[in-house]
Enzyme design. Sequence first.
Site, PDB file in Angstrom:
ATOM      1  CE  LYS A   1      -1.635   5.426 -26.328  1.00 31.02           C
ATOM      2  NZ  LYS A   1      -1.769   5.940 -27.971  1.00 31.02           N
ATOM      3  CE1 TYR A  54       0.078   0.230 -28.375  1.00 31.52           C
ATOM      4  CE2 TYR A  54       2.204   0.676 -27.195  1.00 31.52           C
ATOM      5  CZ  TYR A  54       0.745   1.164 -27.274  1.00 31.52           C
ATOM      6  OH  TYR A  54       0.294   2.171 -26.869  1.00 31.52           O
ATOM      7  CG  ASN A 101      -3.507   8.629 -29.480  1.00 29.94           C
ATOM      8  OD1 ASN A 101      -3.067   8.188 -28.232  1.00 29.94           O
ATOM      9  ND2 ASN A 101      -3.767   7.971 -30.105  1.00 29.94           N
ATOM     10  CG  HIS A 152      -4.320   1.605 -25.212  1.00 34.77           C
ATOM     11  ND1 HIS A 152      -3.988   1.066 -26.365  1.00 34.77           N
ATOM     12  CD2 HIS A 152      -4.496   0.580 -24.462  1.00 34.77           C
ATOM     13  CE1 HIS A 152      -4.359  -0.185 -26.533  1.00 34.77           C
ATOM     14  NE2 HIS A 152      -4.562  -0.740 -25.456  1.00 34.77           N
ATOM     15  CD  GLU A 187      -4.788  -3.800 -24.405  1.00 31.70           C
ATOM     16  OE1 GLU A 187      -4.028  -3.648 -25.621  1.00 31.70           O
ATOM     17  OE2 GLU A 187      -5.698  -3.354 -24.315  1.00 31.70           O
TER      18      GLU A 187
END
Length: 154
Positions: free
Chosen positions: A12, A52, A115, A118, A131
Amino acid sequence: MSDAERTFVMVKPDGVQRGLIGEIVSRFEDRGLKLVGAKFTRIPEEQAQEHYRELEDEPFFDGLVEFITSGPVLAMVWEGQDATRQVRNMMGKTDPAESPPGTIRGDLGLDLGRNVIHGSDHEEDGANEREIDLFFDEDELHDYEKVDETWLYE
Protein backbone atom coordinates in the site's frame (compact mmCIF):
# COMPACT_ATOMS: atom_id res chain seq x y z
CA MET A 1 5.05 -27.70 -9.07
CA SER A 2 1.66 -29.34 -8.64
CA ASP A 3 -1.34 -27.59 -7.09
CA ALA A 4 0.17 -24.14 -7.58
CA GLU A 5 -2.13 -21.30 -6.63
CA ARG A 6 -1.86 -17.62 -7.49
CA THR A 7 -2.71 -14.85 -5.05
CA PHE A 8 -2.90 -11.07 -5.26
CA VAL A 9 -0.78 -8.90 -2.94
CA MET A 10 -0.31 -5.13 -2.81
CA VAL A 11 2.18 -2.97 -0.95
CA LYS A 12 0.00 0.00 0.00
CA PRO A 13 1.04 3.67 -0.28
CA ASP A 14 2.35 3.76 3.30
CA GLY A 15 4.58 0.75 2.63
CA VAL A 16 5.91 2.37 -0.54
CA GLN A 17 6.54 5.72 1.18
CA ARG A 18 8.32 4.02 4.07
CA GLY A 19 10.65 2.12 1.71
CA LEU A 20 9.35 -1.34 2.65
CA ILE A 21 8.92 -2.84 -0.85
CA GLY A 22 12.24 -4.70 -0.77
CA GLU A 23 11.64 -6.07 2.74
CA ILE A 24 8.17 -7.32 1.83
CA VAL A 25 9.20 -8.87 -1.50
CA SER A 26 12.17 -10.55 0.20
CA ARG A 27 9.92 -12.18 2.78
CA PHE A 28 7.79 -13.82 0.08
CA GLU A 29 10.86 -14.88 -1.90
CA ASP A 30 12.49 -16.28 1.24
CA ARG A 31 9.33 -18.30 1.86
CA GLY A 32 9.73 -19.90 -1.58
CA LEU A 33 6.82 -18.20 -3.32
CA LYS A 34 7.29 -17.26 -6.97
CA LEU A 35 6.63 -13.75 -8.25
CA VAL A 36 4.71 -14.08 -11.53
CA GLY A 37 3.56 -10.46 -11.96
CA ALA A 38 4.37 -7.03 -10.55
CA LYS A 39 3.27 -3.51 -11.39
CA PHE A 40 4.24 -0.22 -9.75
CA THR A 41 1.18 1.95 -10.27
CA ARG A 42 -1.08 4.63 -8.91
CA ILE A 43 -4.64 3.35 -8.58
CA PRO A 44 -7.38 5.48 -10.16
CA GLU A 45 -10.38 6.20 -7.93
CA GLU A 46 -12.76 4.03 -9.99
CA GLN A 47 -10.43 1.04 -9.77
CA ALA A 48 -10.02 1.56 -6.02
CA GLN A 49 -13.80 1.63 -5.57
CA GLU A 50 -14.10 -1.62 -7.50
CA HIS A 51 -11.24 -3.17 -5.54
CA TYR A 52 -12.96 -2.42 -2.20
CA ARG A 53 -16.55 -2.86 -3.45
CA GLU A 54 -17.46 -5.37 -0.70
CA LEU A 55 -16.82 -2.56 1.82
CA GLU A 56 -18.80 0.18 0.06
CA ASP A 57 -21.48 0.28 2.78
CA GLU A 58 -18.94 0.72 5.56
CA PRO A 59 -18.47 4.19 7.09
CA PHE A 60 -14.71 4.03 6.39
CA PHE A 61 -15.09 3.27 2.65
CA ASP A 62 -14.41 6.80 1.37
CA GLY A 63 -11.33 7.14 3.56
CA LEU A 64 -10.07 3.76 2.38
CA VAL A 65 -10.42 4.77 -1.27
CA GLU A 66 -8.79 8.14 -0.57
CA PHE A 67 -5.84 6.45 1.13
CA ILE A 68 -5.22 3.72 -1.48
CA THR A 69 -5.24 6.35 -4.25
CA SER A 70 -2.98 8.79 -2.34
CA GLY A 71 0.28 7.43 -3.75
CA PRO A 72 1.82 4.61 -5.76
CA VAL A 73 1.40 0.96 -4.82
CA LEU A 74 3.17 -2.22 -5.86
CA ALA A 75 0.60 -4.73 -7.12
CA MET A 76 1.90 -8.30 -7.31
CA VAL A 77 0.83 -11.84 -8.07
CA TRP A 78 2.60 -14.61 -6.16
CA GLU A 79 2.41 -18.32 -6.89
CA GLY A 80 2.98 -21.39 -4.76
CA GLN A 81 1.25 -24.27 -3.04
CA ASP A 82 -1.57 -22.87 -0.91
CA ALA A 83 -0.20 -19.40 -1.70
CA THR A 84 -3.21 -17.44 -0.40
CA ARG A 85 -3.12 -19.06 3.04
CA GLN A 86 0.66 -18.69 3.22
CA VAL A 87 0.51 -15.00 2.32
CA ARG A 88 -2.35 -14.31 4.75
CA ASN A 89 -0.40 -15.98 7.58
CA MET A 90 2.74 -14.03 6.71
CA MET A 91 0.82 -10.73 6.64
CA GLY A 92 -0.77 -11.10 10.06
CA LYS A 93 -4.07 -9.66 11.21
CA THR A 94 -5.51 -6.49 9.68
CA ASP A 95 -4.75 -4.54 12.87
CA PRO A 96 -0.97 -4.49 13.35
CA ALA A 97 -1.47 -4.25 17.12
CA GLU A 98 -3.07 -7.72 17.01
CA SER A 99 -0.44 -9.21 14.69
CA PRO A 100 2.31 -11.26 16.26
CA PRO A 101 5.99 -10.42 15.79
CA GLY A 102 7.36 -12.14 12.71
CA THR A 103 4.39 -11.20 10.55
CA ILE A 104 4.64 -8.34 8.07
CA ARG A 105 2.03 -6.24 9.85
CA GLY A 106 3.33 -7.22 13.29
CA ASP A 107 6.85 -6.12 12.39
CA LEU A 108 6.19 -3.24 10.00
CA GLY A 109 2.63 -1.99 10.50
CA LEU A 110 1.87 0.80 12.91
CA ASP A 111 -1.83 1.56 12.63
CA LEU A 112 -5.03 -0.17 11.51
CA GLY A 113 -5.43 2.37 8.70
CA ARG A 114 -1.75 2.19 7.75
CA ASN A 115 -1.00 -1.53 7.75
CA VAL A 116 1.39 -1.52 4.70
CA ILE A 117 -0.02 -4.52 2.78
CA HIS A 118 -3.15 -6.02 1.23
CA GLY A 119 -3.61 -9.66 0.28
CA SER A 120 -6.50 -11.56 -1.24
CA ASP A 121 -8.61 -13.63 1.11
CA HIS A 122 -10.04 -17.11 0.56
CA GLU A 123 -13.15 -16.20 2.51
CA GLU A 124 -14.52 -13.99 -0.25
CA ASP A 125 -15.38 -16.30 -3.16
CA GLY A 126 -13.29 -15.51 -6.21
CA ALA A 127 -11.34 -12.71 -4.51
CA ASN A 128 -8.00 -13.83 -5.94
CA GLU A 129 -9.21 -14.07 -9.52
CA ARG A 130 -11.22 -10.84 -9.28
CA GLU A 131 -8.33 -8.84 -7.84
CA ILE A 132 -5.74 -10.31 -10.20
CA ASP A 133 -8.01 -9.51 -13.17
CA LEU A 134 -8.61 -5.99 -11.86
CA PHE A 135 -4.89 -5.18 -11.81
CA PHE A 136 -3.30 -7.41 -14.47
CA ASP A 137 -3.89 -8.44 -18.06
CA GLU A 138 -3.14 -12.10 -18.77
CA ASP A 139 -0.01 -11.21 -20.77
CA GLU A 140 1.43 -9.42 -17.71
CA LEU A 141 1.57 -12.70 -15.74
CA HIS A 142 4.47 -15.03 -16.43
CA ASP A 143 4.72 -18.81 -16.25
CA TYR A 144 8.24 -20.04 -15.67
CA GLU A 145 10.01 -22.73 -13.70
CA LYS A 146 12.30 -21.63 -10.89
CA VAL A 147 15.44 -23.68 -10.46
CA ASP A 148 14.75 -24.16 -6.73
CA GLU A 149 11.24 -25.64 -7.09
CA THR A 150 12.50 -29.21 -6.71
CA TRP A 151 13.99 -28.18 -3.36
CA LEU A 152 10.80 -26.57 -2.13
CA TYR A 153 8.09 -29.11 -2.97
CA GLU A 154 7.89 -32.90 -2.99
